[in-house]
Write a protein that holds these residues in place. Structure first.
Motif, PDB file in Angstrom:
ATOM      1  N   TYR A  20       0.856  -1.184   0.000  1.00  0.00           N
ATOM      2  CA  TYR A  20       0.000   0.000   0.000  1.00  0.00           C
ATOM      3  C   TYR A  20       0.891   1.232   0.000  1.00  0.00           C
ATOM      4  O   TYR A  20       1.934   1.254   0.656  1.00  0.00           O
ATOM      5  CB  TYR A  20      -0.909   0.031   1.228  1.00  0.00           C
ATOM      6  CG  TYR A  20      -2.136  -0.845   1.132  1.00  0.00           C
ATOM      7  CD1 TYR A  20      -3.301  -0.374   0.542  1.00  0.00           C
ATOM      8  CD2 TYR A  20      -2.123  -2.147   1.632  1.00  0.00           C
ATOM      9  CE1 TYR A  20      -4.427  -1.175   0.443  1.00  0.00           C
ATOM     10  CE2 TYR A  20      -3.250  -2.950   1.543  1.00  0.00           C
ATOM     11  CZ  TYR A  20      -4.402  -2.462   0.947  1.00  0.00           C
ATOM     12  OH  TYR A  20      -5.518  -3.265   0.855  1.00  0.00           O
ATOM     13  N   ASP A  21       0.456   2.252  -0.731  1.00  0.00           N
ATOM     14  CA  ASP A  21       1.202   3.507  -0.713  1.00  0.00           C
ATOM     15  C   ASP A  21       1.125   4.171   0.656  1.00  0.00           C
ATOM     16  O   ASP A  21       2.065   4.855   1.071  1.00  0.00           O
ATOM     17  CB  ASP A  21       0.655   4.469  -1.778  1.00  0.00           C
ATOM     18  CG  ASP A  21       0.828   3.919  -3.189  1.00  0.00           C
ATOM     19  OD1 ASP A  21       1.916   3.400  -3.486  1.00  0.00           O
ATOM     20  OD2 ASP A  21      -0.131   4.009  -3.975  1.00  0.00           O
ATOM     21  N   GLU A  22      -0.012   3.984   1.337  1.00  0.00           N
ATOM     22  CA  GLU A  22      -0.182   4.608   2.649  1.00  0.00           C
ATOM     23  C   GLU A  22      -1.063   3.740   3.530  1.00  0.00           C
ATOM     24  O   GLU A  22      -2.065   3.188   3.073  1.00  0.00           O
ATOM     25  CB  GLU A  22      -0.791   6.000   2.495  1.00  0.00           C
ATOM     26  CG  GLU A  22      -0.879   6.780   3.799  1.00  0.00           C
ATOM     27  CD  GLU A  22      -1.210   8.251   3.573  1.00  0.00           C
ATOM     28  OE1 GLU A  22      -0.262   9.057   3.527  1.00  0.00           O
ATOM     29  OE2 GLU A  22      -2.405   8.578   3.440  1.00  0.00           O
ATOM     30  N   ALA A  24      -3.175   4.260   7.002  1.00  0.00           N
ATOM     31  CA  ALA A  24      -3.664   5.342   7.857  1.00  0.00           C
ATOM     32  C   ALA A  24      -4.476   4.781   9.015  1.00  0.00           C
ATOM     33  O   ALA A  24      -5.195   3.778   8.864  1.00  0.00           O
ATOM     34  CB  ALA A  24      -4.517   6.312   7.045  1.00  0.00           C
ATOM     35  N   HIS A  52       1.459   5.007   8.530  1.00  0.00           N
ATOM     36  CA  HIS A  52       2.226   6.143   8.025  1.00  0.00           C
ATOM     37  C   HIS A  52       1.563   7.462   8.427  1.00  0.00           C
ATOM     38  O   HIS A  52       2.217   8.499   8.411  1.00  0.00           O
ATOM     39  CB  HIS A  52       2.298   6.099   6.495  1.00  0.00           C
ATOM     40  CG  HIS A  52       2.807   4.804   5.945  1.00  0.00           C
ATOM     41  ND1 HIS A  52       2.114   4.054   5.032  1.00  0.00           N
ATOM     42  CD2 HIS A  52       3.941   4.114   6.215  1.00  0.00           C
ATOM     43  CE1 HIS A  52       2.795   2.966   4.730  1.00  0.00           C
ATOM     44  NE2 HIS A  52       3.907   2.976   5.443  1.00  0.00           N
ATOM     45  N   ARG A  53       0.276   7.371   8.744  1.00  0.00           N
ATOM     46  CA  ARG A  53      -0.492   8.578   9.016  1.00  0.00           C
ATOM     47  C   ARG A  53      -1.515   8.287  10.098  1.00  0.00           C
ATOM     48  O   ARG A  53      -2.129   7.217  10.113  1.00  0.00           O
ATOM     49  CB  ARG A  53      -1.199   9.031   7.735  1.00  0.00           C
ATOM     50  CG  ARG A  53      -2.030  10.272   7.883  1.00  0.00           C
ATOM     51  CD  ARG A  53      -2.483  10.769   6.530  1.00  0.00           C
ATOM     52  NE  ARG A  53      -3.095  12.082   6.626  1.00  0.00           N
ATOM     53  CZ  ARG A  53      -3.247  12.905   5.615  1.00  0.00           C
ATOM     54  NH1 ARG A  53      -2.834  12.562   4.408  1.00  0.00           N
ATOM     55  NH2 ARG A  53      -3.808  14.084   5.778  1.00  0.00           N
ATOM     56  N   CYS A 177       2.767  11.225   9.616  1.00  0.00           N
ATOM     57  CA  CYS A 177       1.941  12.403   9.365  1.00  0.00           C
ATOM     58  C   CYS A 177       0.812  12.419  10.393  1.00  0.00           C
ATOM     59  O   CYS A 177       0.015  11.477  10.470  1.00  0.00           O
ATOM     60  CB  CYS A 177       1.368  12.371   7.955  1.00  0.00           C
ATOM     61  SG  CYS A 177       0.341  13.809   7.561  1.00  0.00           S
ATOM     62  N   ALA A 243      -5.727  10.960  -0.978  1.00  0.00           N
ATOM     63  CA  ALA A 243      -5.595   9.569  -1.420  1.00  0.00           C
ATOM     64  C   ALA A 243      -5.674   9.389  -2.927  1.00  0.00           C
ATOM     65  O   ALA A 243      -5.569   8.270  -3.413  1.00  0.00           O
ATOM     66  CB  ALA A 243      -6.681   8.707  -0.749  1.00  0.00           C
ATOM     67  N   LYS A 246      -3.469   6.946  -5.085  1.00  0.00           N
ATOM     68  CA  LYS A 246      -2.765   6.132  -4.096  1.00  0.00           C
ATOM     69  C   LYS A 246      -3.566   4.881  -3.770  1.00  0.00           C
ATOM     70  O   LYS A 246      -4.799   4.874  -3.835  1.00  0.00           O
ATOM     71  CB  LYS A 246      -2.557   6.918  -2.792  1.00  0.00           C
ATOM     72  CG  LYS A 246      -1.560   8.040  -2.842  1.00  0.00           C
ATOM     73  CD  LYS A 246      -1.442   8.678  -1.461  1.00  0.00           C
ATOM     74  CE  LYS A 246      -0.498   9.860  -1.457  1.00  0.00           C
ATOM     75  NZ  LYS A 246      -0.421  10.490  -0.117  1.00  0.00           N
ATOM     76  N   THR A 248      -4.506   2.980  -0.650  1.00  0.00           N
ATOM     77  CA  THR A 248      -4.531   3.367   0.764  1.00  0.00           C
ATOM     78  C   THR A 248      -5.298   2.351   1.598  1.00  0.00           C
ATOM     79  O   THR A 248      -6.427   1.975   1.254  1.00  0.00           O
ATOM     80  CB  THR A 248      -5.176   4.755   0.940  1.00  0.00           C
ATOM     81  OG1 THR A 248      -4.470   5.706   0.149  1.00  0.00           O
ATOM     82  CG2 THR A 248      -5.153   5.189   2.396  1.00  0.00           C
TER      83      THR A 248
END
Length: 417
Positions: A20-22, A24, A52-53, A177, A243, A246, A248
């Protein structure tokens, strides 16, 4: 610093998530119910999942500060320390539920009375390291005072507690983040405080949890702020706004359930109204995402009828192509489910016993979620948006998921535990 809970022996096994790119973590507001989020985070740590966030509102913002303000190996310990610090230990009445045998009617009654007494203590005594009754109260109509003084309770102790359990240099180093939401009292607009745009201090997190009239507005740079839950109790929009393009994975941890029993008295009405009020934003956001993905699929189908040379030559078509490509968003939804003994006071019932029960519920729910390994597969861009929830009734889907599956030609029904 820590106290043991009666958590299940089973643990979430560590496993490698798909790319996954991000990743959360989104934490809703809900006062004393927030230890459920701490239990969820413990399960994430067991599985080796690091966000990551993190985005939080109200008590979710306070949990955000503790998680982001500690190294990964110390976060669960710090969360335990924070929650033990702000919860009342057992008083002279002890745990009333221990006076009756589990499984019998009197156990349920005893647990309800213990919860009511703990909530009463919060109202009359406040909570250690969190808030204390304001004395004297400003008298209405006699004089005007600062917005930071117009409240039933003083939250000065909370700043020291946050500083004790969170390193704000770490919060601001940009490794994770971090964003927390608060409402500007003057403009009425929701403001997101983000560590990659400004330096976050304890006041930013306190502002996110300054629910009036109980708690005072918090002054930041000459403006006063209240609890972000007044406008949006779920900061999911803040995460999904970034997003586009991405893949996510979102762990959405809610403390209020949209579904519930019909009220039978005025106290039930108060509780049910809170559930609906503070849970509705998640439903609105997920429905909006489903509609956006539906439009992206429609654009993609239309573009199939446009020659490639035309798309390449026309910037309007190229923009439409980017919109149609969209993103792949997977929301693993964890929703606290009310205990039968809880009442309208559940968000300010801070007893140590109830805190441990909430924590265990969150830990159990995330472990159950990780048992469904296929839930964590990256959705295709054609589907674009999926949700999973361990409490969803078997064989049913929310309307947003149904519309997406119909659009993609997939009529299967998801099985949920």
């Amino acid at each position: 610093m820590s106290s043991k809970t009666n958590k299940p022996a089973r643990q979430a096994e560590s496993f490698m998530l798909p790319r996954y790119d991000e990743i959360a973590l989104v934490l809703q507001g809900g006062g004393a119910l927030g230890s459920y989020q701490a239990g969820v985070y413990e399960g994430l740590a067991e599985a080796g999942v690091e966000p990551h966030r993190i985005a939080g509102v109200s008590i979710g913002a306070l949990n955000t500060a503790i998680i982001a303000g500690n190294p990964p190996e110390k976060r669960v310990e710090a969360l335990r320390g924070f929650w033990n610090a702000i919860c009342h230990q057992r008083g002279w009445l002890g745990n009333l539920s221990a006076w009756a045998l589990p499984g019998l009617d009197q156990h349920e009654l005893a647990r309800r009375w213990a919860s009511m007494i703990a909530a009463g203590r919060a109202l009359t005594e406040g909570q250690p390291g969190f808030f204390a009754p304001r004395f004297p109260l400003p008298l209405a109509g006699f004089s005007k005072v600062s917005p930071s003084e117009v409240s039933y309770y003083n939250t000065a102790a909370l700043k020291e507690t946050l500083l004790a359990f969170a390193d704000f240099d770490r919060i601001n180093d940009g490794g994770i983040c971090v964003s927390v939401g608060a409402v500007n009292v003057r403009t009425g607009n929701l403001t997101s405080f983000v560590n990659r745009k400004m330096r976050l201090t304890p006041e930013h997190f306190m502002a996110s949890g300054a629910l009036p009239p109980g708690f005072p507005a918090v002054e930041i740079d000459g403006e006063f702020y209240w609890d972000g839950g007044l406008v949006s109790n779920t900061p999911l929009t803040e995460v999904l706004r970034d997003a586009d393009q991405k893949d996510t994975l979102v762990f959405q941890v809610d403390l209020w359930s949209a579904q519930g029993n019909l009220p039978g008295d005025f106290l039930d009405v108060t509780e049910r109204a809170k559930d609906i009020q503070y849970s509705s934003r998640t439903r609105a956001v997920t429905n909006m995402l489903a509609e956006r993905q539906r439009n992206a699929c429609f654009i993609k189908e239309l573009l199939k009828h446009v020659p490639g040379s035309v798309i390449k030559a026309d910037p309007l078509f190229r923009h439409a192509q980017r919109l149609a490509d969209g993103s792949a968003i997977n929301v693993v939804h964890l929703i606290y489910r009310n205990k039968s003994y809880e009442g309208h006071y559940k968000d300010y019932e801070f007893s140590i016993d109830t805190m441990n029960e909430h924590w265990d519920s969150g830990l159990e729910d995330i472990r159950d979620s990780f048992a469904h390994r296929d839930w964590f597969d990256v959705p295709s861009r054609d589907v674009g948006f999926v949700t999973h929830d361990v409490h969803r009734a078997k064989g049913t889907l929310p309307e947003s998921d149904k519309r997406l599956r119909e659009l993609s030609g997939d009529s299967r029904e998801e099985e949920a535990a």
